[in-house]
Write a protein that holds these residues in place. Structure first.
Motif, short mmCIF file in Angstrom:
data_model
loop_
_atom_site.label_atom_id
_atom_site.label_comp_id
_atom_site.label_asym_id
_atom_site.label_seq_id
_atom_site.Cartn_x
_atom_site.Cartn_y
_atom_site.Cartn_z
N GLN A 86 0.48 -1.12 0.10
CA GLN A 86 0.02 0.08 -0.01
C GLN A 86 0.38 1.39 0.04
O GLN A 86 0.49 2.20 -0.42
CB GLN A 86 -0.93 0.27 0.92
N ALA A 87 1.86 1.47 0.87
CA ALA A 87 2.79 2.31 1.09
C ALA A 87 4.27 2.64 0.11
O ALA A 87 5.19 3.16 0.15
CB ALA A 87 2.71 2.47 1.96
N GLY A 88 4.46 1.52 -0.54
CA GLY A 88 6.05 1.43 -0.98
C GLY A 88 5.74 2.05 -2.33
O GLY A 88 7.10 2.36 -2.06
N ASP A 89 5.54 2.24 -2.86
CA ASP A 89 5.19 3.65 -4.00
C ASP A 89 5.15 4.56 -3.52
O ASP A 89 6.25 5.75 -3.70
CB ASP A 89 4.29 3.20 -4.71
N ALA A 90 4.66 5.05 -1.97
CA ALA A 90 4.91 6.06 -1.16
C ALA A 90 6.59 6.90 -0.88
O ALA A 90 6.86 7.97 -1.33
CB ALA A 90 3.51 6.94 -0.64
N ILE A 91 6.72 5.40 -0.24
CA ILE A 91 7.75 5.61 0.29
C ILE A 91 9.18 5.81 -0.49
O ILE A 91 10.11 6.14 -0.66
CB ILE A 91 8.23 4.49 1.14
N TYR A 92 8.48 4.86 -1.22
CA TYR A 92 9.98 4.90 -2.85
C TYR A 92 10.17 6.38 -3.24
O TYR A 92 11.32 7.42 -4.13
CB TYR A 92 9.68 3.75 -3.53
N ASP B 32 13.02 8.46 -3.66
CA ASP B 32 13.70 8.96 -5.45
C ASP B 32 14.20 10.15 -5.25
O ASP B 32 14.79 11.32 -5.74
CB ASP B 32 13.28 8.35 -5.77
N GLN B 33 13.03 10.91 -4.80
CA GLN B 33 12.46 12.55 -5.17
C GLN B 33 13.87 12.98 -4.02
O GLN B 33 14.31 13.93 -4.65
CB GLN B 33 11.75 13.17 -4.47
N ASN B 34 14.48 12.34 -3.16
CA ASN B 34 14.98 13.25 -2.51
C ASN B 34 16.66 13.04 -2.57
O ASN B 34 17.24 13.75 -2.96
CB ASN B 34 15.47 12.72 -0.71
N ALA B 35 16.92 10.87 -3.56
CA ALA B 35 17.54 11.58 -4.44
C ALA B 35 17.98 12.10 -4.94
O ALA B 35 19.13 13.23 -5.49
CB ALA B 35 17.80 10.06 -4.43
N GLN B 36 17.41 12.07 -6.45
CA GLN B 36 17.11 13.03 -6.93
C GLN B 36 17.23 14.83 -7.26
O GLN B 36 18.26 15.85 -7.47
CB GLN B 36 16.10 13.15 -7.74
N THR B 37 16.95 15.46 -6.02
CA THR B 37 17.04 16.24 -5.31
C THR B 37 18.75 16.60 -4.44
O THR B 37 19.28 17.16 -4.89
CB THR B 37 16.44 16.80 -4.15
N LEU B 38 19.14 15.09 -4.11
CA LEU B 38 20.51 15.41 -3.98
C LEU B 38 21.36 15.70 -5.30
O LEU B 38 22.75 16.09 -5.54
CB LEU B 38 20.91 14.21 -2.87
N LEU B 39 21.34 14.62 -6.05
CA LEU B 39 21.49 13.88 -7.24
C LEU B 39 22.25 16.38 -8.32
O LEU B 39 23.16 16.38 -9.18
CB LEU B 39 21.08 13.23 -8.38
N LYS B 40 20.86 16.84 -7.73
CA LYS B 40 20.50 17.74 -8.75
C LYS B 40 21.85 18.38 -8.17
O LYS B 40 22.28 19.26 -9.06
CB LYS B 40 19.25 18.43 -8.83
N ASP B 41 21.62 19.22 -6.55
CA ASP B 41 22.70 20.03 -5.89
C ASP B 41 24.20 19.41 -6.39
O ASP B 41 24.62 20.34 -6.50
CB ASP B 41 21.96 19.80 -4.80
N HIS B 42 24.39 18.37 -6.34
CA HIS B 42 25.04 18.16 -6.80
C HIS B 42 25.82 18.21 -7.82
O HIS B 42 27.07 18.57 -8.29
CB HIS B 42 25.51 16.50 -6.18
N THR B 43 25.24 17.64 -8.39
CA THR B 43 25.36 17.97 -10.38
C THR B 43 25.43 19.23 -10.59
O THR B 43 26.84 19.85 -10.88
CB THR B 43 24.51 17.79 -11.38
N GLU B 44 24.87 20.74 -9.83
CA GLU B 44 25.39 21.75 -9.96
C GLU B 44 25.69 22.20 -9.46
O GLU B 44 26.73 23.15 -9.96
CB GLU B 44 23.75 22.75 -9.55
#
Length: 298
Positions: free
Chosen positions: A99-105, A109-121
């Protein structure tokens, strides 16, 4: 027994997980990529199915029911509070995952994408700074040649200044001599004009006094004027002109008898003082002594 059952159930749940819902692991760092990381890792191909045997997972249900009867009958596994707790925990885990697997993922994943974006910038800014520094260093490769050209221009300018320094004193000396000569000419012209005005004033006063005191000269001047008006002057001498000529002849005779050294000396001293004052004010290369002889002072 509880641990064994729990492990078996967890393995079956993991095997039944759809591939689209499996969590993805993301690893990133700022270090350079190594060749061994770039190499693909060989993953053994699984047959899938029940315990990797290739059979359908539905066979697990009759096998489990058939095995549960003797296990419970011979008390190989006792159903107690631990079984209930394990069942509740497994139900909770399955419910949470489904039920909550997608939301947790998505949150992770959004946190990872944000970290990756900041790191890339941040990496892009560092790369841009390094590229700018590289451009600056490339632009400064000709710095040695530029300084050599500047030194050559400076040396040429110094040579030109030295050459001009040799000529400039001569030019200044010429201008100073011309200035002194101009001053002497102006002073002589002033003295001459002053003497002329003085003589004319004395001559006019003397002739006027003479004609005023002599009736004969008045009559002769009047007759000369009338004859001039009538145009019948003939060879008669103008009495006024004769009086001025007589005055200047007498003045010349007197001047010949009187020595003018004292007056000339005074005029020369005044002129020398004036020239020396200008020479000191304008920093001439020379000045005059009391006898009027120029002397170099540099």
């Amino acid at each position: 027994m509880l641990r064994v059952a729990t492990s078996a159930v967890a393995r079956r749940a993991m095997m039944q997980t759809p591939r689209g819902l499996a969590p993805r692991s993301m690893a990133f760092h700022a270090s350079e990529r190594r060749e061994e990381e770039a190499k693909p890792v060989a993953v053994p191909e699984s047959k899938g199915g029940l315990l990797g045997s290739g059979l359908s997972e539905w066979y697990a249900l009759p096998i489990g029911i058939a095995a549960a009867v003797p296990i419970i009958q011979f008390d190989w596994y006792v159903i107690n509070e631990e079984t209930q707790l394990a069942a509740v925990f497994i139900a909770f885990c399955v419910t949470l995952y489904t039920q909550a697997g997608d939301a947790i993922y998505k949150a992770l994943d959004q946190n990872a994408q944000t970290l990756l974006k900041d790191h890339t910038e941040a990496e892009e800014k560092v790369i841009a700074a390094l590229e700018e520094k590289l451009h600056f260093l490339k632009a400064n490769q000709n710095m040695v040649n530029d300084f050599q050209a500047i030194n050559a221009l400076r040396e040429n300018a110094y040579n030109n200044l030295n050459a001009a320094g040799i000529v400039k004193p001569k030019h200044d000396f010429k201008a100073q001599v011309e200035r002194v000569l101009q001053m002497i000419a102006v002073e002589e012209a002033n003295v001459t004009e002053k003497t002329k005005v003085t003589l004319m004033s004395e001559a006019t006063a003397a002739v006027t006094a003479e004609f005023t005191s002599s009736k004969a000269m008045k009559k002769a001047a009047l007759d000369s004027a009338i004859a001039t008006i009538e145009g019948s002057t003939g060879k008669k001498e103008d009495p006024v002109q004769a009086a001025f000529v007589k005055f200047f002849k007498e003045k010349a005779a007197e001047a010949a008898k009187i020595s003018g050294d004292a007056e000339e000396k005074a005029q020369r001293e005044a002129l020398i003082a004036k020239i020396n004052g200008v020479a000191k004010g304008e920093k001439f290369f020379f000045e005059f002594d009391n006898k009027g002889v120029p002397k170099m002072i540099v």
